[in-house]
Design a protein around this motif. Structure first.
Motif, PDB file in Angstrom:
ATOM      1  N   LYS A  40      55.893  16.150  29.620  1.00 17.00           N
ATOM      2  CA  LYS A  40      54.767  15.632  28.833  1.00 17.00           C
ATOM      3  C   LYS A  40      53.503  15.615  29.691  1.00 17.00           C
ATOM      4  CE  LYS A  40      53.225  11.543  26.354  1.00 17.00           C
ATOM      5  NZ  LYS A  40      53.374  10.112  26.261  1.00 17.00           N
ATOM      6  N   LEU A  41      53.631  15.158  30.934  1.00 15.18           N
ATOM      7  CA  LEU A  41      52.489  15.113  31.842  1.00 15.18           C
ATOM      8  C   LEU A  41      51.979  16.525  32.124  1.00 15.18           C
ATOM      9  CD1 LEU A  41      50.785  13.121  33.480  1.00 15.18           C
ATOM     10  CD2 LEU A  41      52.414  13.395  35.343  1.00 15.18           C
ATOM     11  N   GLU A  42      52.896  17.455  32.324  1.00 14.01           N
ATOM     12  CA  GLU A  42      52.509  18.839  32.591  1.00 14.01           C
ATOM     13  C   GLU A  42      51.785  19.452  31.387  1.00 14.01           C
ATOM     14  OE1 GLU A  42      54.762  22.987  33.601  1.00 14.01           O
ATOM     15  OE2 GLU A  42      55.551  21.176  34.530  1.00 14.01           O
ATOM     16  N   THR A  43      52.269  19.175  30.191  1.00 10.91           N
ATOM     17  CA  THR A  43      51.632  19.685  28.978  1.00 10.91           C
ATOM     18  C   THR A  43      50.211  19.126  28.849  1.00 10.91           C
ATOM     19  OG1 THR A  43      53.765  19.882  27.887  1.00 10.91           O
ATOM     20  CG2 THR A  43      51.827  19.816  26.457  1.00 10.91           C
ATOM     21  N   GLU A  44      50.044  17.836  29.128  1.00 16.34           N
ATOM     22  CA  GLU A  44      48.710  17.225  29.083  1.00 16.34           C
ATOM     23  C   GLU A  44      47.777  17.907  30.084  1.00 16.34           C
ATOM     24  OE1 GLU A  44      49.174  13.058  29.868  1.00 16.34           O
ATOM     25  OE2 GLU A  44      50.168  12.683  27.959  1.00 16.34           O
ATOM     26  N   TYR A  45      48.293  18.183  31.274  1.00 14.45           N
ATOM     27  CA  TYR A  45      47.459  18.799  32.304  1.00 14.45           C
ATOM     28  C   TYR A  45      47.095  20.238  31.923  1.00 14.45           C
ATOM     29  CZ  TYR A  45      45.458  20.094  36.745  1.00 14.45           C
ATOM     30  OH  TYR A  45      44.585  20.527  37.702  1.00 14.45           O
ATOM     31  N   GLU A  46      48.046  20.978  31.342  1.00 12.44           N
ATOM     32  CA  GLU A  46      47.745  22.343  30.907  1.00 12.44           C
ATOM     33  C   GLU A  46      46.657  22.346  29.837  1.00 12.44           C
ATOM     34  OE1 GLU A  46      51.498  24.052  29.761  1.00 12.44           O
ATOM     35  OE2 GLU A  46      52.146  24.260  31.842  1.00 12.44           O
ATOM     36  N   PHE A  89      38.955  22.715  30.419  1.00  9.30           N
ATOM     37  CA  PHE A  89      38.069  22.914  31.561  1.00  9.30           C
ATOM     38  C   PHE A  89      37.605  24.369  31.618  1.00  9.30           C
ATOM     39  CE2 PHE A  89      37.701  24.375  35.971  1.00  9.30           C
ATOM     40  CZ  PHE A  89      36.628  23.615  36.392  1.00  9.30           C
ATOM     41  N   SER A  90      38.533  25.287  31.452  1.00 10.87           N
ATOM     42  CA  SER A  90      38.209  26.711  31.478  1.00 10.87           C
ATOM     43  C   SER A  90      37.186  27.062  30.393  1.00 10.87           C
ATOM     44  CB  SER A  90      39.491  27.523  31.287  1.00 10.87           C
ATOM     45  OG  SER A  90      39.212  28.888  31.236  1.00 10.87           O
ATOM     46  N   ASN A  91      37.375  26.505  29.205  1.00 11.16           N
ATOM     47  CA  ASN A  91      36.434  26.756  28.106  1.00 11.16           C
ATOM     48  C   ASN A  91      35.033  26.202  28.414  1.00 11.16           C
ATOM     49  OD1 ASN A  91      38.335  28.109  26.571  1.00 11.16           O
ATOM     50  ND2 ASN A  91      38.963  26.259  25.485  1.00 11.16           N
ATOM     51  N   GLN A  96      34.565  17.070  38.870  1.00  7.36           N
ATOM     52  CA  GLN A  96      35.323  16.261  37.915  1.00  7.36           C
ATOM     53  C   GLN A  96      36.762  16.768  37.821  1.00  7.36           C
ATOM     54  OE1 GLN A  96      34.329  13.393  36.292  1.00  7.36           O
ATOM     55  NE2 GLN A  96      36.490  13.256  35.797  1.00  7.36           N
ATOM     56  N   ALA A  97      36.910  18.093  37.809  1.00  6.79           N
ATOM     57  CA  ALA A  97      38.257  18.671  37.726  1.00  6.79           C
ATOM     58  C   ALA A  97      39.081  18.296  38.946  1.00  6.79           C
ATOM     59  CB  ALA A  97      38.168  20.193  37.593  1.00  6.79           C
ATOM     60  N   GLU A  98      38.463  18.290  40.112  1.00  6.44           N
ATOM     61  CA  GLU A  98      39.173  17.903  41.327  1.00  6.44           C
ATOM     62  C   GLU A  98      39.630  16.444  41.234  1.00  6.44           C
ATOM     63  OE1 GLU A  98      38.700  18.391  46.124  1.00  6.44           O
ATOM     64  OE2 GLU A  98      36.878  18.078  44.948  1.00  6.44           O
ATOM     65  N   LYS A  99      38.748  15.589  40.750  1.00  9.09           N
ATOM     66  CA  LYS A  99      39.087  14.166  40.575  1.00  9.09           C
ATOM     67  C   LYS A  99      40.234  14.019  39.571  1.00  9.09           C
ATOM     68  CE  LYS A  99      37.178   9.897  38.825  1.00  9.09           C
ATOM     69  NZ  LYS A  99      36.627   9.582  37.548  1.00  9.09           N
ATOM     70  N   ASP A 100      40.143  14.744  38.459  1.00 11.56           N
ATOM     71  CA  ASP A 100      41.188  14.666  37.437  1.00 11.56           C
ATOM     72  C   ASP A 100      42.522  15.190  37.959  1.00 11.56           C
ATOM     73  OD1 ASP A 100      39.323  13.604  35.712  1.00 11.56           O
ATOM     74  OD2 ASP A 100      38.933  15.491  34.671  1.00 11.56           O
ATOM     75  N   LEU A 101      42.479  16.257  38.748  1.00  7.14           N
ATOM     76  CA  LEU A 101      43.704  16.800  39.335  1.00  7.14           C
ATOM     77  C   LEU A 101      44.378  15.752  40.213  1.00  7.14           C
ATOM     78  CD1 LEU A 101      45.704  19.062  39.974  1.00  7.14           C
ATOM     79  CD2 LEU A 101      44.123  19.846  41.743  1.00  7.14           C
ATOM     80  N   LEU A 102      43.587  15.041  41.005  1.00  7.71           N
ATOM     81  CA  LEU A 102      44.149  13.979  41.841  1.00  7.71           C
ATOM     82  C   LEU A 102      44.783  12.879  40.987  1.00  7.71           C
ATOM     83  CD1 LEU A 102      41.404  13.727  44.606  1.00  7.71           C
ATOM     84  CD2 LEU A 102      43.717  14.664  44.839  1.00  7.71           C
TER      85      LEU A 102
END
Length: 172
Positions: free
Chosen positions: A95-101, A107-109, A140-146
């Motif tokens: 579930k966590l992986e799906t949310e991150y994908e 982010f890409s869009n 922001q993406a780096e922060k979210d990844l963490l």
């Protein structure tokens, strides 16, 4: 799991009624708030794993039976219980992986949107603004990844704690 929730609801209520217990009596015997039992039976909320274990132990059935993953009422032996805990971990991890994908796709869009509006007549300020927006998104993406990594680590710690509690109870 939606189908499982329906069976779960029916099974908790059926087991409670077969034991000739009111919700109030079940709440007192299991130390689960009566309001929570009412919500589980009404399908408004889904019990946490610890609550499912408590109910399964009380009724002498497996957790898999309660959530509709099995029609076998007998409680799990120590190995299949550990397997269930691991499968729960995998479900939450997926579930966590799906949310991150989904986050990465969004982010890409956003990056594409910033960079597709480029116009050959853009002045230096417009280009600098676009570059600034891109860098802000990257930060922001780096922060979210963490944050996602932290959630995954917390999930792994929780899984380890659950397995340790289980091993303590079984003496393994």
């Amino acid at each position: 799991m939606k189908g499982g929730v329906i069976l779960l609801i029916n099974r908790i209520e059926i087991l409670r009624k077969n034991a000739n217990l009111s919700r109030r009596k079940l709440a007192l015997k299991t130390n689960i708030p009566e309001a929570n039992l009412r919500r589980y039976e009404a399908g408004k909320t889904e019990p946490k794993l610890e609550t499912l274990e408590k109910l399964a132990d009380f009724f002498g059935v497996s957790v898999a039976y309660l959530i509709g993953e099995s029609n076998i009422k007998e409680p799990y032996n120590k190995w299949s219980k550990a397997d269930f805990l691991y499968s729960e971990y995998l479900r939450l991890s997926d579930k966590l992986e799906t949310e991150y994908e989904a986050y990465l796709s969004e982010f890409s869009n956003k990056i594409k949107d910033i960079n597709t509006i480029e116009n050959p007549n853009d002045d230096e300020n417009t280009l600098n603004h676009r570059i600034g927006k891109t860098f802000n998104l990257l930060f922001q993406a780096e922060k979210d990844l963490l944050e996602y990594k932290q959630k995954h680590i917390e999930l792994e710690i929780k899984q380890s704690e659950r397995l340790a509690r289980y091993e303590d109870r079984t003496g393994e």
